[in-house]
Design a protein around this motif. Structure first.
Motif, short mmCIF file in Angstrom:
data_model
loop_
_atom_site.label_atom_id
_atom_site.label_comp_id
_atom_site.label_asym_id
_atom_site.label_seq_id
_atom_site.Cartn_x
_atom_site.Cartn_y
_atom_site.Cartn_z
N THR A 27 0.80 -1.08 -0.17
CA THR A 27 0.25 -0.04 -0.05
C THR A 27 1.05 1.08 -0.15
O THR A 27 1.85 1.39 0.70
N SER A 29 1.31 5.61 0.00
CA SER A 29 0.97 6.73 0.48
C SER A 29 1.67 7.98 0.25
O SER A 29 2.66 7.79 -0.64
N GLY A 30 1.30 9.03 0.91
CA GLY A 30 2.15 10.20 0.67
C GLY A 30 3.59 10.20 0.98
O GLY A 30 4.38 10.86 0.73
N GLY A 31 3.75 9.02 1.94
CA GLY A 31 5.17 8.63 2.44
C GLY A 31 6.02 8.43 1.20
O GLY A 31 7.11 8.86 1.23
N GLU A 32 5.61 7.49 0.34
CA GLU A 32 6.24 7.04 -0.88
C GLU A 32 6.44 8.21 -1.70
O GLU A 32 7.48 8.44 -2.33
N ARG A 33 5.54 8.98 -1.77
CA ARG A 33 5.67 10.48 -2.56
C ARG A 33 6.69 11.31 -2.28
O ARG A 33 7.55 11.72 -3.17
N ALA A 34 6.63 11.55 -0.94
CA ALA A 34 7.77 12.28 -0.46
C ALA A 34 9.04 11.71 -0.41
O ALA A 34 9.93 12.67 -0.99
N LEU A 35 9.23 10.25 -0.36
CA LEU A 35 10.48 9.91 -0.45
C LEU A 35 11.08 9.78 -1.73
O LEU A 35 12.32 10.03 -2.29
N HIS A 37 10.49 12.17 -3.97
CA HIS A 37 10.84 13.39 -4.38
C HIS A 37 12.14 13.76 -3.65
O HIS A 37 12.89 14.87 -3.94
N ALA A 38 12.38 13.13 -2.64
CA ALA A 38 13.66 13.17 -1.56
C ALA A 38 14.89 12.54 -2.23
O ALA A 38 15.88 12.99 -2.02
N SER A 48 3.53 16.27 -8.44
CA SER A 48 4.13 17.35 -7.19
C SER A 48 2.74 18.07 -6.60
O SER A 48 2.87 18.21 -5.38
N SER A 49 1.59 18.11 -7.30
CA SER A 49 0.66 19.16 -6.71
C SER A 49 -0.78 18.52 -7.24
O SER A 49 -0.98 18.23 -8.18
N ASP A 50 -1.45 18.38 -6.21
CA ASP A 50 -2.95 17.63 -6.21
C ASP A 50 -3.82 18.75 -7.26
O ASP A 50 -4.38 18.58 -7.99
N THR A 104 -3.11 -0.30 -3.22
CA THR A 104 -2.16 -1.45 -2.86
C THR A 104 -1.77 -2.30 -4.29
O THR A 104 -2.83 -2.75 -5.00
#
Lengths: 344, 344, 344
Positions: A27, A29-35, A37-38, A48-50, A104
């Motif tokens: 599953t 989440s925003g965590g995967e997205r942030a990582l 981009h990091a 990058s932007s909803d 998921t």
């Protein structure tokens, strides 16, 4: 001591037509997205932007297409590439549904080709891998072929079947995400003014920027995709003490670097082929250039398709790919052929 | 080969009064929050716990104020500092609305001052940058001035306009988040017993802890804010092979370290000024000290304002800032002047 | 200069029966989950997929049990181990409620034992630490004892109280999460076919894979848990210039590596004891092996309990723990004794 660990599959373990269900659904989440981009200098506005995504007809910003690819790919490693000698190629890759936080993903691979090598010690396995979401919708698929060792050298060779694969997807083979509409595209927020019509076939773009690779970063990325190949993590595995960097790390790095010059090549829709020309190790500085290979219109409003060669280098060279011997130059890390969607 | 990449703006490209809309809006999530806490030893309870934030009158824990600053700042880099020779100063920084997971941020910069240098080769550009959310509310703003190269040395010098900037914001200039109420503040959960009344102007606090800087960490942080300046990522860019660390990385590191002694200086409300006194590179160990510069009451229940000098060092020194020549000592990395909100 | 920083507690500061409320509650999100999977090769399906968790009777995928442990543990550091000379042991650890994204955790520690050392310079403090969520439910608890320095050598010795601790939790002491049901368990998606019935007491499993440790990674992890111990972050702190790696980093690394051979030991339910046998530093390659110590049935449908010794090594050795002198071998980093829940 019982052997409970996964020994991986050997060449003789694959049967034509077999569908392998890969383990460990994920599953996101925003965590995967942030990582994502990091770890990569990823800046495509749609991811990058909803708000930008909604203005383009999508319900929210999807996970970067390559992040979806890495998740789907990572699941195949224990079944496909644990005993692989080489990753030989990709073809017919298609992104069919955007992946959103909350989805998921799981993966399956169908064995579509087998060819034992003449030395009798290994063979080539062709699989069509599909990533599925929690609604059993296929979100992406691609063909990959790898050379795999035999464990039992006496195992009989299977009938040779080499699948017919398209050298290049036609633009009409691409799936455009439902609702995608670039007629109200905001070039200022996207970061560049160049539209589909501004690119010419044959044009080469130097993406200028570079990133020097760190061990911690490629391991963090590769683990995030639950890719378990020892060679990426264990410095005692190779005789030279180096950790080989997951090829997908180089793909994502190069694609992210290509923002500078291709900021509007927003969505990846197709993967025609790709070669990891030379291995990548920590300490190298990855740069990238692109060549426009083709262009095509699509049925979606304001959306054009552009076929690009994306090349990652370790020496900053631009435009050179192979030497006179037909082999990739030593400074070339990646040669990828893909279709992207951009505003007309 | 067409030049599709962003060359950045040169001094002659800025016009007084012009408003530059920066690219690539960003939706933040719990992922950005987790990464912020993983990259810095950030522990201010209001930003760590939704429950603590609610007990203080906010709807949930906001993203750390400096994370919001980094997102807003990062977007300005391609338009403001790509050809900058030096980052000269900050002033009149104000945090106007907390940023919450789910918010989408974009940035604009208004050119409020221009002054060509006497050598005719560069000039100083003053911009007032604003971060806006998806409701077009300004979440923060600050003035920054940078020295930028000219590309066309024959371009005429613009009329010199140097904006009048407040040396220090008054406490009455600060915006207190709607609803903020520290009357029921839980000092135990916050981590320290020292309230606003316990700090004296002139007091110096040694924050004791230190963090040794790694390449992977500052690059992960800087990318997360979509800051694209080459010098932070590409080890082949500078002749000495070093990657210059984004000044904001040092700001966040020092602020997080200041928890130890200033745990209750919860919210950053104003930025009076700041200097990156010396460059920071991987391998240095960052420590921090603070000096109380001023104190003021506010209209919000239980909320006091405290003006702090935050100094980051690479040599662990405390209390020393400049030498007899008036220049920053070599062990000083950062000298920041800001207002924070804390319980009375 | 007033001393505003936290000096930590010394041995004479602990009172039997006292309950210490630790600071800085923490709301966790998908960001923490993504980071956990990026920092460790964690692949247990129940923690990776909301769908897999729902098929097992849980409302969603919880945060990894060890991530919950690290959050709870991290909060205790400023009050318990800032002046600790040694971390002596763990006992009676129980995971009582799964932790989900959105939960806010805080910690308390009750002093349950005190014993001054005969040298009069230090003593042993026993605490029972509890992690609570936003509904004040205890999500986990464990006993830990540490040796702490005295500050005032003249402080009188407290009455010696050594708590009676279970050497091993009985399976009946374990709390099974409400609703957990493995009767419809999908072994293919979980990644291995080996069920509870396939493991024999005494069996040793070599988990084969290894991860070479990087400074950036252990610091990112340790900060994420808001663990502030200087020794993990500041290369100038120890005379040898090395950063000591948080013991919990090794625990999570070893547990994640144990997926290969114990993929179905899904949930950690109990911690019987543990020793950080040797310090871990950057550059070492961590591998792991497990030994089956016990097995027991549980009342939950399809759920068995398995007691495992988890050993992390820096030399790849398997099966060897202590030398003839009864001391841990130099290549052993961790010796952990825990209960896990797996499908029968």
């Amino acid at each position: 001591m019982a052997a409970k660990t996964n020994p991986g599959r050997f060449f003789e373990d694959y049967k034509l037509g077999e569908v392998i269900e890969h383990a460990v659904p994920r599953t996101v989440s925003g965590g995967e997205r942030a990582l994502y981009h990091a770890l990569y200098p990823a800046r495509h506005a749609l991811y990058s932007s909803d708000e930008f995504a909604r203005a383009s007809g999508l319900p929210a910003a999807p996970l970067d297409d390559l992040a979806a690819f890495h998740v789907v790919f990572g699941k195949t490693v224990p079944d496909i590439s644990l005993n692989a000698v080489a990753n030989l190629g990709y073809a017919e890759g298609r992104w069919l549904k955007p992946v959103y936080p909350g989805d998921t993903l799981r993966s399956t691979s169908e064995v579509i080709g087998l060819k034992q090598n003449s030395n009798g010690k290994s063979g080539v396995v062709y699989v069509r891998t599909r990533g599925l979401n929690q609604r059993d919708e296929v979100v992406m698929e691609y063909v990959r072929w790898v050379m795999v060792r035999k464990n039992d050298l006496d195992a009989p060779a299977p009938e040779t079947v080499i699948p017919e694969l398209k050298k290049t997807l036609a633009a009409s083979d691409l799936e455009i995400p439902a609702g995608l509409d670039f007629t109200g595209y905001n070039y200022t927020l996207a970061g560049e003014a160049h539209r589909w019509g501004d690119y010419e076939v044959g044009e080469v773009i130097d993406h200028v920027d570079g990133v020097t690779i760190e061990e911690a970063e490629h391991m963090i990325a590769t683990r995030l995709w639950q890719n378990t190949a020892k060679v990426h993590f264990d410095a005692t595995f190779r005789p030279d003490g180096q950790r080989l960097i997951y090829g997908g790390h180089v793909i994502s790095m190069a694609r992210a670097l290509s923002f500078n010059g291709l900021a509007n090549a927003q969505m990846i829709a197709g993967l025609n082929g790709g070669a990891h020309a030379n291995p990548c190790f920590s300490g190298l500085t990855v740069k990238a250039w692109s060549e426009v290979l083709d262009k095509a219109e699509t049925a979606a409003p304001g959306v054009g398709a552009i076929r690009l060669r994306l090349v990652a280098t370790s020496d900053g060279s631009v435009g050179d790919l192979k030497g006179e011997d037909g082999k990739y130059l030593p400074g070339v890390l990646l040669d990828l052929d893909y279709w992207a969607l951009m505003p007309i």
